[in-house]
Motif scaffolding. Structure first.
Motif, PDB file in Angstrom:
ATOM      1  N   THR A  91      -1.667  25.927  -9.047  1.00  0.00           N
ATOM      2  CA  THR A  91      -0.656  25.326  -8.181  1.00  0.00           C
ATOM      3  C   THR A  91      -1.238  24.818  -6.878  1.00  0.00           C
ATOM      4  OG1 THR A  91       1.094  26.697  -9.092  1.00  0.00           O
ATOM      5  CG2 THR A  91       1.494  25.717  -6.958  1.00  0.00           C
ATOM      6  N   MET A  92      -2.084  25.616  -6.195  1.00  0.00           N
ATOM      7  CA  MET A  92      -2.587  25.177  -4.897  1.00  0.00           C
ATOM      8  C   MET A  92      -3.431  23.915  -5.067  1.00  0.00           C
ATOM      9  SD  MET A  92      -2.544  25.456  -1.715  1.00  0.00           S
ATOM     10  CE  MET A  92      -1.605  26.975  -1.625  1.00  0.00           C
ATOM     11  N   GLY A  93      -4.209  23.845  -6.103  1.00  0.00           N
ATOM     12  CA  GLY A  93      -4.993  22.642  -6.364  1.00  0.00           C
ATOM     13  C   GLY A  93      -4.103  21.433  -6.591  1.00  0.00           C
ATOM     14  N   TRP A  94      -2.999  21.659  -7.286  1.00  0.00           N
ATOM     15  CA  TRP A  94      -2.047  20.571  -7.540  1.00  0.00           C
ATOM     16  C   TRP A  94      -1.363  20.147  -6.244  1.00  0.00           C
ATOM     17  CZ3 TRP A  94       3.507  20.541  -7.568  1.00  0.00           C
ATOM     18  CH2 TRP A  94       4.061  19.383  -8.126  1.00  0.00           C
ATOM     19  N   PHE A  95      -0.979  21.109  -5.404  1.00  0.00           N
ATOM     20  CA  PHE A  95      -0.378  20.769  -4.111  1.00  0.00           C
ATOM     21  C   PHE A  95      -1.325  19.884  -3.299  1.00  0.00           C
ATOM     22  CE2 PHE A  95       3.252  23.004  -4.862  1.00  0.00           C
ATOM     23  CZ  PHE A  95       3.268  24.375  -4.621  1.00  0.00           C
ATOM     24  N   LEU A  96      -2.607  20.250  -3.290  1.00  0.00           N
ATOM     25  CA  LEU A  96      -3.583  19.479  -2.512  1.00  0.00           C
ATOM     26  C   LEU A  96      -3.768  18.086  -3.106  1.00  0.00           C
ATOM     27  CD1 LEU A  96      -6.223  22.259  -1.759  1.00  0.00           C
ATOM     28  CD2 LEU A  96      -4.508  21.334  -0.212  1.00  0.00           C
ATOM     29  N   GLU A  97      -3.674  17.993  -4.422  1.00  0.00           N
ATOM     30  CA  GLU A  97      -3.773  16.678  -5.062  1.00  0.00           C
ATOM     31  C   GLU A  97      -2.584  15.808  -4.661  1.00  0.00           C
ATOM     32  OE1 GLU A  97      -4.217  17.035  -9.291  1.00  0.00           O
ATOM     33  OE2 GLU A  97      -4.007  14.867  -9.593  1.00  0.00           O
ATOM     34  N   VAL A  98      -1.409  16.411  -4.618  1.00  0.00           N
ATOM     35  CA  VAL A  98      -0.211  15.673  -4.174  1.00  0.00           C
ATOM     36  C   VAL A  98      -0.383  15.243  -2.715  1.00  0.00           C
ATOM     37  CG1 VAL A  98       2.276  15.816  -3.707  1.00  0.00           C
ATOM     38  CG2 VAL A  98       1.339  16.805  -5.804  1.00  0.00           C
ATOM     39  N   ALA A  99      -0.886  16.155  -1.891  1.00  0.00           N
ATOM     40  CA  ALA A  99      -1.094  15.837  -0.469  1.00  0.00           C
ATOM     41  C   ALA A  99      -2.050  14.649  -0.322  1.00  0.00           C
ATOM     42  CB  ALA A  99      -1.621  17.055   0.278  1.00  0.00           C
ATOM     43  N   ARG A 100      -3.119  14.648  -1.109  1.00  0.00           N
ATOM     44  CA  ARG A 100      -4.074  13.521  -1.036  1.00  0.00           C
ATOM     45  C   ARG A 100      -3.389  12.226  -1.435  1.00  0.00           C
ATOM     46  NH1 ARG A 100      -7.395  17.280  -3.779  1.00  0.00           N
ATOM     47  NH2 ARG A 100      -8.868  18.221  -2.329  1.00  0.00           N
ATOM     48  N   GLN A 101      -2.548  12.285  -2.458  1.00  0.00           N
ATOM     49  CA  GLN A 101      -1.856  11.086  -2.929  1.00  0.00           C
ATOM     50  C   GLN A 101      -0.898  10.569  -1.859  1.00  0.00           C
ATOM     51  OE1 GLN A 101      -2.208   8.378  -5.106  1.00  0.00           O
ATOM     52  NE2 GLN A 101      -2.595  10.027  -6.552  1.00  0.00           N
ATOM     53  N   VAL A 102      -0.149  11.480  -1.222  1.00  0.00           N
ATOM     54  CA  VAL A 102       0.796  11.084  -0.176  1.00  0.00           C
ATOM     55  C   VAL A 102       0.062  10.388   0.957  1.00  0.00           C
ATOM     56  CG1 VAL A 102       2.352  11.937   1.621  1.00  0.00           C
ATOM     57  CG2 VAL A 102       2.483  12.887  -0.680  1.00  0.00           C
ATOM     58  N   MET A 103      -1.099  10.906   1.318  1.00  0.00           N
ATOM     59  CA  MET A 103      -1.853  10.368   2.462  1.00  0.00           C
ATOM     60  C   MET A 103      -2.717   9.186   2.071  1.00  0.00           C
ATOM     61  SD  MET A 103      -2.756  13.960   4.277  1.00  0.00           S
ATOM     62  CE  MET A 103      -1.453  15.205   4.352  1.00  0.00           C
ATOM     63  N   GLY A 104      -2.705   8.824   0.800  1.00  0.00           N
ATOM     64  CA  GLY A 104      -3.466   7.661   0.374  1.00  0.00           C
ATOM     65  C   GLY A 104      -4.945   7.909   0.259  1.00  0.00           C
ATOM     66  N   ILE A 105      -5.353   9.167   0.268  1.00  0.00           N
ATOM     67  CA  ILE A 105      -6.783   9.463   0.221  1.00  0.00           C
ATOM     68  C   ILE A 105      -7.315   9.234  -1.178  1.00  0.00           C
ATOM     69  CG2 ILE A 105      -8.534  11.278   0.444  1.00  0.00           C
ATOM     70  CD1 ILE A 105      -6.681  12.505   2.586  1.00  0.00           C
ATOM     71  N   SER A 147       0.822  -1.210   0.000  1.00  0.00           N
ATOM     72  CA  SER A 147       0.000   0.000   0.000  1.00  0.00           C
ATOM     73  C   SER A 147       0.855   1.258   0.000  1.00  0.00           C
ATOM     74  CB  SER A 147      -0.918  -0.045   1.225  1.00  0.00           C
ATOM     75  OG  SER A 147      -1.479   1.208   1.503  1.00  0.00           O
ATOM     76  N   LEU A 148       1.866   1.297   0.860  1.00  0.00           N
ATOM     77  CA  LEU A 148       2.734   2.473   0.957  1.00  0.00           C
ATOM     78  C   LEU A 148       3.554   2.647  -0.320  1.00  0.00           C
ATOM     79  CD1 LEU A 148       4.001   2.090   4.656  1.00  0.00           C
ATOM     80  CD2 LEU A 148       2.327   3.744   3.809  1.00  0.00           C
ATOM     81  N   ALA A 149       4.029   1.539  -0.900  1.00  0.00           N
ATOM     82  CA  ALA A 149       4.824   1.613  -2.125  1.00  0.00           C
ATOM     83  C   ALA A 149       3.987   2.170  -3.276  1.00  0.00           C
ATOM     84  CB  ALA A 149       5.372   0.240  -2.489  1.00  0.00           C
ATOM     85  N   GLU A 150       2.739   1.778  -3.356  1.00  0.00           N
ATOM     86  CA  GLU A 150       1.861   2.282  -4.418  1.00  0.00           C
ATOM     87  C   GLU A 150       1.581   3.770  -4.219  1.00  0.00           C
ATOM     88  OE1 GLU A 150       1.258   0.981  -7.126  1.00  0.00           O
ATOM     89  OE2 GLU A 150      -0.403   2.172  -7.918  1.00  0.00           O
ATOM     90  N   ARG A 151       1.378   4.178  -2.963  1.00  0.00           N
ATOM     91  CA  ARG A 151       1.174   5.604  -2.679  1.00  0.00           C
ATOM     92  C   ARG A 151       2.396   6.402  -3.084  1.00  0.00           C
ATOM     93  NH1 ARG A 151      -0.880   5.402   3.465  1.00  0.00           N
ATOM     94  NH2 ARG A 151       0.015   7.488   3.566  1.00  0.00           N
TER      95      ARG A 151
END
Lengths: 178, 168
Positions: free
Chosen positions: A158-172, A132-136
Motif C-alpha cells: 500500500t505505501m508503495g502504491w500511495f507514493l506512486e499515486v503521489a508521483r502521478q499527481v505531481m507529474g513526476i 499537462s494537468l489533464a493528462e496528470r
C-alpha cells in the motif's frame, strides 16, 4: 536569455509567437536557489511557476519524521503551475535544490497582469498547462480506480502504491518517464 | 429566454465584457432536449460544451468493477459541462443525461475552434476556467494521498478521487 535559447530549452512553449515570447522573457524573473535550500515549503502556499534553467530540484514528502523523496525535476522542466494558476491552497510536498539552480520565475500577480495585457501569450501558456494537468489527472484517476478493486490484496504494498499515486499527481512519473 | 441576459447571470462568465458576451451569444446554439436524452457519453470525445439554461442534467459514470453506475450529481441552470474535454482534447469521464426536459446552450467543437482563432480573449477565458478546475482537482488528490500516507488508510484517497473531475 534569447528567444532561441528559450525555445530550445522549453520546447513545450514553441507555439508562442516572437512578440509574445519577448513579453514573457521580460516578465520572467531569474532567481537562484542554493544547494540544500527550499524553493517550495510543504504546507505553505506557492504562487509561482518555476522554469528550471539549470540545476535539479527534488520533490519530497515529510510524514511522521520521515522524508520520502518522490523524484526530481531538471533543466527544461517546470513546476509550480498549479500554484500560479490557483494560489489559494497549499501543496503537501517540499521542493528543494539538490544542487545550485537557476530558475525562471513567473508569479501569480505577473501572470494575471499578462492575462490583461497579452491574452495571446497566456492562451498558449494555459493550453500547455491544461493539457499537462489533464493528462496528470487522467493517469492518476486511472491508477486509483484500477487498484480500487484490489484493496484487500495490496497489504504491505500500500505505501508503495500511495507514493506512486503521489508521483502521478505531481507529474513526476510523466516528466521523468518512470 | 434572452441568451445574452442569461449569460450575464452565469458566474463563470462574470469576467467577460459585454462585447465578448455578445460574441459568445452569437456562437452558441440553443436547443430543447427531451428527458432521457444523453448529451455527452462516457468514453467519447467531446463534440460540444454545454450550459444548462433550464431543467436538470444528471451525471454518472460506470463503476470500475463493471457492475452498476456511480451517481456523481445533478447539474442545474447556469452550470457547464463538456468544457474540459473540449479544451484538453480528452475523452469524457462521465455521461450527462437530461433528467427533465432541458434547454441548453451549446458550443460545438468547430465553433470553439473558430472562436479560438478569432476571439482569443474568450477562448483564453475558457482555458483559464479549465486550468483552475484541473488545479483544484489535482490539489484535492494531493491532499487525499497525503492523508492516506499519514493514516495508512486508503479511504481519504478514494474520497478525494470521488470528489474529483466529476464532469469534464
Amino acid at each position: 536569455m534569447t528567444r532561441d535559447d528559450f525555445r530550445q530549452q522549453f520546447p513545450s512553449f514553441a507555439a508562442i509567437r516572437d512578440v509574445d515570447l519577448d513579453t514573457l522573457l521580460g516578465a520572467l524573473e531569474t532567481s537562484e536557489a542554493q544547494k540544500g535550500s527550499d524553493v517550495i515549503s510543504a504546507g505553505r502556499k506557492n504562487s509561482n511557476l518555476y522554469l528550471i534553467r539549470d540545476g535539479r530540484l527534488q520533490v519530497s514528502l515529510d510524514s511522521g519524521g520521515q522524508c520520502t523523496v518522490l523524484g526530481e525535476f531538471g533543466p527544461g522542466q517546470w513546476l509550480g503551475e498549479m500554484g500560479m494558476i490557483e494560489p489559494e491552497t497549499a501543496g503537501v510536498a517540499r521542493v528543494s535544490a539538490v544542487e545550485d539552480c537557476v530558475l525562471l520565475k513567473l508569479s501569480h500577480a505577473d501572470f494575471m497582469a499578462l492575462r490583461r495585457s497579452d491574452v495571446s501569450l497566456t492562451s498558449v501558456l494555459l493550453q500547455v498547462f491544461c493539457e499537462s494537468l489533464a493528462e496528470r489527472l487522467r493517469c492518476t484517476m486511472q491508477l486509483v480506480y484500477e487498484d480500487e478493486s484490489e484493496t484487500d490484496t495490496r497489504g504491505d504494498a500500500t505505501m508503495g502504491w500511495f507514493l506512486e499515486v503521489a508521483r502521478q499527481v505531481m507529474g513526476i512519473a510523466a516528466r521523468t518517464g518512470t | 429566454m434572452d441568451l445574452t441576459r442569461f449569460l450575464q447571470t452565469v458566474s463563470t462568465f462574470s469576467d467577460l465584457t459585454q462585447n465578448e458576451l455578445e460574441v459568445l451569444e452569437r456562437a452558441l446554439r440553443v436547443d430543447d432536449i427531451p428527458a432521457g436524452h444523453v448529451l455527452l457519453e462516457e468514453g467519447q470525445k467531446s463534440r460540444s460544451f454545454y450550459i444548462v439554461m433550464k431543467g436538470e442534467v444528471e451525471i454518472f459514470r460506470k463503476h470500475k468493477t463493471g457492475q452498476g453506475l456511480d451517481d456523481l450529481g445533478v447539474l442545474k441552470s447556469g452550470e457547464l459541462f463538456g468544457l474540459q474535454s473540449l479544451v484538453c482534447n480528452q475523452r469524457q469521464n462521465s455521461t450527462c443525461r437530461a433528467i427533465t426536459p432541458v434547454t441548453v446552450a451549446s458550443l460545438p467543437k468547430t465553433a470553439f475552434s473558430i472562436l479560438y482563432n478569432a476571439h482569443v480573449s474568450i477562448s483564453e477565458h475558457f482555458q483559464y476556467i479549465v486550468a483552475q478546475q484541473l488545479s483544484r482537482d489535482l490539489r484535492r488528490l494531493d491532499i487525499g494521498v497525503m492523508d492516506s500516507i499519514r493514516s495508512g488508510d486508503v479511504a481519504p484517497l478514494y474520497k478525494a478521487a470521488r470528489e474529483t473531475g466529476t464532469v469534464n
